[in-house]
Design a protein around this motif. Structure first.
Motif, PDB file in Angstrom:
ATOM      1  N   UNK A 370      28.256  46.879  57.122  1.00  0.00           N
ATOM      2  CA  UNK A 370      28.866  46.005  58.121  1.00  0.00           C
ATOM      3  C   UNK A 370      29.748  44.951  57.459  1.00  0.00           C
ATOM      4  N   UNK A 371      29.175  44.273  56.450  1.00  0.00           N
ATOM      5  CA  UNK A 371      29.934  43.218  55.787  1.00  0.00           C
ATOM      6  C   UNK A 371      31.055  43.798  54.937  1.00  0.00           C
ATOM      7  N   UNK A 372      30.806  44.945  54.317  1.00  0.00           N
ATOM      8  CA  UNK A 372      31.862  45.566  53.516  1.00  0.00           C
ATOM      9  C   UNK A 372      33.082  45.870  54.384  1.00  0.00           C
ATOM     10  N   UNK A 373      32.818  46.454  55.556  1.00  0.00           N
ATOM     11  CA  UNK A 373      33.918  46.816  56.439  1.00  0.00           C
ATOM     12  C   UNK A 373      34.693  45.617  56.942  1.00  0.00           C
ATOM     13  N   UNK A 374      33.998  44.489  57.123  1.00  0.00           N
ATOM     14  CA  UNK A 374      34.644  43.298  57.679  1.00  0.00           C
ATOM     15  C   UNK A 374      35.336  42.459  56.617  1.00  0.00           C
ATOM     16  N   UNK A 375      34.780  42.423  55.393  1.00  0.00           N
ATOM     17  CA  UNK A 375      35.243  41.475  54.388  1.00  0.00           C
ATOM     18  C   UNK A 375      36.245  42.040  53.392  1.00  0.00           C
ATOM     19  N   UNK A 376      36.225  43.339  53.189  1.00  0.00           N
ATOM     20  CA  UNK A 376      37.145  43.933  52.205  1.00  0.00           C
ATOM     21  C   UNK A 376      38.405  44.393  52.925  1.00  0.00           C
ATOM     22  N   UNK A 377      39.518  43.754  52.581  1.00  0.00           N
ATOM     23  CA  UNK A 377      40.769  44.020  53.303  1.00  0.00           C
ATOM     24  C   UNK A 377      41.423  45.315  52.830  1.00  0.00           C
ATOM     25  N   UNK A 378      41.546  45.462  51.501  1.00  0.00           N
ATOM     26  CA  UNK A 378      42.197  46.648  50.943  1.00  0.00           C
ATOM     27  C   UNK A 378      41.151  47.494  50.220  1.00  0.00           C
ATOM     28  N   UNK A 379      40.497  48.369  50.972  1.00  0.00           N
ATOM     29  CA  UNK A 379      39.344  49.107  50.450  1.00  0.00           C
ATOM     30  C   UNK A 379      39.704  50.029  49.287  1.00  0.00           C
ATOM     31  N   UNK A 380      40.811  50.750  49.399  1.00  0.00           N
ATOM     32  CA  UNK A 380      41.200  51.670  48.331  1.00  0.00           C
ATOM     33  C   UNK A 380      41.472  50.918  47.030  1.00  0.00           C
ATOM     34  N   UNK A 381      42.189  49.807  47.146  1.00  0.00           N
ATOM     35  CA  UNK A 381      42.515  49.015  45.967  1.00  0.00           C
ATOM     36  C   UNK A 381      41.236  48.460  45.337  1.00  0.00           C
ATOM     37  N   UNK A 382      40.344  47.955  46.175  1.00  0.00           N
ATOM     38  CA  UNK A 382      39.071  47.402  45.687  1.00  0.00           C
ATOM     39  C   UNK A 382      38.295  48.473  44.923  1.00  0.00           C
ATOM     40  N   UNK A 383      38.148  49.637  45.517  1.00  0.00           N
ATOM     41  CA  UNK A 383      37.386  50.712  44.900  1.00  0.00           C
ATOM     42  C   UNK A 383      38.014  51.167  43.584  1.00  0.00           C
ATOM     43  N   UNK A 384      39.347  51.208  43.562  1.00  0.00           N
ATOM     44  CA  UNK A 384      40.045  51.651  42.362  1.00  0.00           C
ATOM     45  C   UNK A 384      39.821  50.678  41.200  1.00  0.00           C
ATOM     46  N   UNK A 385      39.847  49.381  41.491  1.00  0.00           N
ATOM     47  CA  UNK A 385      39.619  48.374  40.456  1.00  0.00           C
ATOM     48  C   UNK A 385      38.209  48.510  39.883  1.00  0.00           C
ATOM     49  N   UNK A 386      37.217  48.634  40.780  1.00  0.00           N
ATOM     50  CA  UNK A 386      35.823  48.749  40.346  1.00  0.00           C
ATOM     51  C   UNK A 386      35.614  50.029  39.542  1.00  0.00           C
ATOM     52  N   UNK A 387      36.111  51.137  40.074  1.00  0.00           N
ATOM     53  CA  UNK A 387      35.895  52.434  39.422  1.00  0.00           C
ATOM     54  C   UNK A 387      36.552  52.475  38.045  1.00  0.00           C
ATOM     55  N   UNK A 388      37.786  52.003  37.945  1.00  0.00           N
ATOM     56  CA  UNK A 388      38.504  52.000  36.664  1.00  0.00           C
ATOM     57  C   UNK A 388      37.760  51.185  35.615  1.00  0.00           C
ATOM     58  N   UNK A 389      37.246  50.017  36.037  1.00  0.00           N
ATOM     59  CA  UNK A 389      36.536  49.154  35.097  1.00  0.00           C
ATOM     60  C   UNK A 389      35.263  49.813  34.583  1.00  0.00           C
ATOM     61  N   UNK A 390      34.524  50.470  35.462  1.00  0.00           N
ATOM     62  CA  UNK A 390      33.272  51.091  35.035  1.00  0.00           C
ATOM     63  C   UNK A 390      33.517  52.358  34.228  1.00  0.00           C
ATOM     64  N   UNK A 391      34.610  53.034  34.477  1.00  0.00           N
ATOM     65  CA  UNK A 391      34.967  54.164  33.619  1.00  0.00           C
ATOM     66  C   UNK A 391      35.318  53.672  32.219  1.00  0.00           C
ATOM     67  N   UNK A 392      35.998  52.530  32.162  1.00  0.00           N
ATOM     68  CA  UNK A 392      36.311  51.916  30.871  1.00  0.00           C
ATOM     69  C   UNK A 392      35.036  51.495  30.162  1.00  0.00           C
ATOM     70  N   UNK A 393      34.116  50.952  30.918  1.00  0.00           N
ATOM     71  CA  UNK A 393      32.817  50.519  30.375  1.00  0.00           C
ATOM     72  C   UNK A 393      32.070  51.707  29.788  1.00  0.00           C
ATOM     73  N   UNK A 394      32.062  52.823  30.506  1.00  0.00           N
ATOM     74  CA  UNK A 394      31.374  54.022  30.046  1.00  0.00           C
ATOM     75  C   UNK A 394      32.037  54.584  28.796  1.00  0.00           C
ATOM     76  N   UNK A 395      33.381  54.570  28.780  1.00  0.00           N
ATOM     77  CA  UNK A 395      34.107  55.070  27.611  1.00  0.00           C
ATOM     78  C   UNK A 395      33.830  54.199  26.384  1.00  0.00           C
ATOM     79  N   UNK A 396      33.788  52.876  26.576  1.00  0.00           N
ATOM     80  CA  UNK A 396      33.499  51.963  25.466  1.00  0.00           C
ATOM     81  C   UNK A 396      32.104  52.217  24.900  1.00  0.00           C
ATOM     82  N   UNK A 397      31.135  52.434  25.819  1.00  0.00           N
ATOM     83  CA  UNK A 397      29.758  52.661  25.383  1.00  0.00           C
ATOM     84  C   UNK A 397      29.637  53.977  24.611  1.00  0.00           C
TER      85      UNK A 397
END
Length: 418
Positions: A370-397
């Motif tokens: 409920x809150x995700x749908x209401x508070x996140x304006x640009x969902x695709x952009x948000x998800x892309x930022x999070x996913x890219x960062x965690x892929x980088x984190x996994x690659x670093x590890x």
């Protein structure tokens, strides 16, 4: 305190000096203010405003002191609401970060000029027709109702940068799509054209005029002394530029600010109508005689306004909606920061950045849909930022031969995670 021509002249000279100081020493050279710089100057301007109110107490004028503080706090809250709109306008025009100071200072200066005009206009109308407080009160109640309706509406907000003045300017003067520093006009293909910087200022100037319609009636509901109205408005606008950079990123965390302002405007609207009834001269109300109603003292008004603002801030930060927004914002912020770590960053710095990212990502994943749908304006952009960062984190590890926690943002690669 005796308010005469000299009082006005000295006060106006001080206000103009503060504005000129900002123009020549702060925004003349385009730069992005640091948190330290913004905090220092915000404190200085707020300190000046508070000390000014103490002058009334020192001269034994406690009534005007209370009226000034009530007006200052109310106008400061309304000014913070102005910052939201300024933020939307500058984002719409993609104003370069280093040039936002000059745009904000222009907005503040134009707001001061436009509101000063409304202050003297309001004083003249009150002098000629005391029953205008009925109109002021009804206007504030209608404005409060409109803001409440807008806050409850699920429809997309209108584009603040696309107003009549901007469209008119585009028709009259050829416009460029590119900025040329902070210049208002530039040469393009041998012709003089206006830059988006001028359009930004036109949009903000037009918005300032609209804001004056609720700002001035609101403060006249707290005091009828034009000098107190002017100083409260002026000092509430001083330092607003520094405040913008100080709390930038925190503004949108005040998720219930609109409701707080609705309550304040509604309260002052009722106070104005009660005052109008108490001083009634309209023949169709109680035969033109005063109505025996209890007026709300200014000290009570000050207390009510402060309580409303405190409740608004606490509810915004600690309510489920407020905590959800903080989690979502921090997840994106620390994820983005992780991807921007320099190659020279130490192992300790990377580990600390990764811990913050993982902690807030975990908190964001616990936020209800409920809150995700209401508070996140640009969902695709948000998800892309999070996913890219965690892929980088996994690659670093993996490169360091360590295991890393696998987030849902890594597992769900096919689409948005929210």
């Amino acid at each position: 305190m005796v308010i005469n021509g000299w009082t006005w002249a000295i006060t106006i000279a001080v206000i103009v000096a503060l504005l000129l100081f900002d123009y020549f020493f702060h925004v003349r050279k385009a730069h992005i203010p640091t948190i330290k710089e913004s905090a220092l100057w915000s404190s200085i301007y707020v300190g000046i405003a508070l000390v000014f109110g103490l002058v009334f107490f020192a001269l034994g004028d406690s009534q005007h002191a209370v009226e000034y503080y009530a007006g200052y706090i109310t106008e400061k809250a309304l000014s913070v609401d102005n910052l939201f709109v300024f933020l939307v306008i500058m984002a719409s025009f993609k104003v370069p970060r280093e040039d936002q100071q000059k745009v904000l200072l222009f907005g503040i200066t134009f707001a001061l000029i436009s509101r000063t005009v409304f202050i003297f206009l309001g004083a003249a109308i009150i002098e000629l027709w005391s029953d205008v407080f009925y109109l002021f009160g009804l206007a504030l109640l209608l404005i409060a109702g409109g803001q409440l309706k807008g806050a409850l509406s699920k429809d997309e907000e209108k584009d603040e940068a696309d107003n009549v003045m901007v469209r008119l300017a585009k028709r009259v003067i050829p416009a460029s799509d590119k900025y040329d520093g902070d210049k208002l006009f530039t040469i393009e293909n041998g012709k003089k054209v206006m830059t988006p910087m001028l359009l930004v200022m036109v949009a903000i100037g037009a918005t300032d005029v609209l804001f004056a319609f609720d700002s001035i009636p609101a403060i006249y509901g707290l005091t009828q002394e034009p000098y107190i109205v002017f100083t409260a408005v002026a000092f509430s606008l001083m330092g607003l530029r520094q405040l913008y950079f100080l709390i930038d990123g925190l503004l949108d965390r005040l998720v219930y600010l609109t409701y707080g302002l609705v309550a304040i405007l509604g309260f002052i609207g009722v106070k104005l109508i009660l005052h109008a009834l108490h001083e009634n001269n309209l023949p169709f109300i109680n035969g033109g005689e005063n109505v025996a109603v209890q007026e709300i003292p200014t000290t009570t008004s000050l207390l009510v306004i402060v309580v409303i603002l405190v409740i608004t801030v606490l509810a915004s930060l600690y309510s489920p909606k407020g905590r959800a927004l903080i989690a979502l914002q921090n997840a994106e912020k620390f994820a983005y920061r992780y991807t921007k770590l320099d190659e020279s960053a130490s192992t300790e710095e990377r580990h600390e950045a990764a811990e913050k990212m993982d902690r807030w990502t975990s908190a964001a994943e616990q936020v209800s849909p409920k809150w995700r749908g209401e508070l996140v304006e640009h969902k695709d952009k948000y998800s892309r930022v999070i996913r890219t960062a965690h892929e980088t984190r996994l690659a670093d590890a993996m490169a360091a031969g360590r295991e890393a926690p696998v987030s849902q943002h890594i597992v769900d690669r096919e689409g948005p995670t929210i």
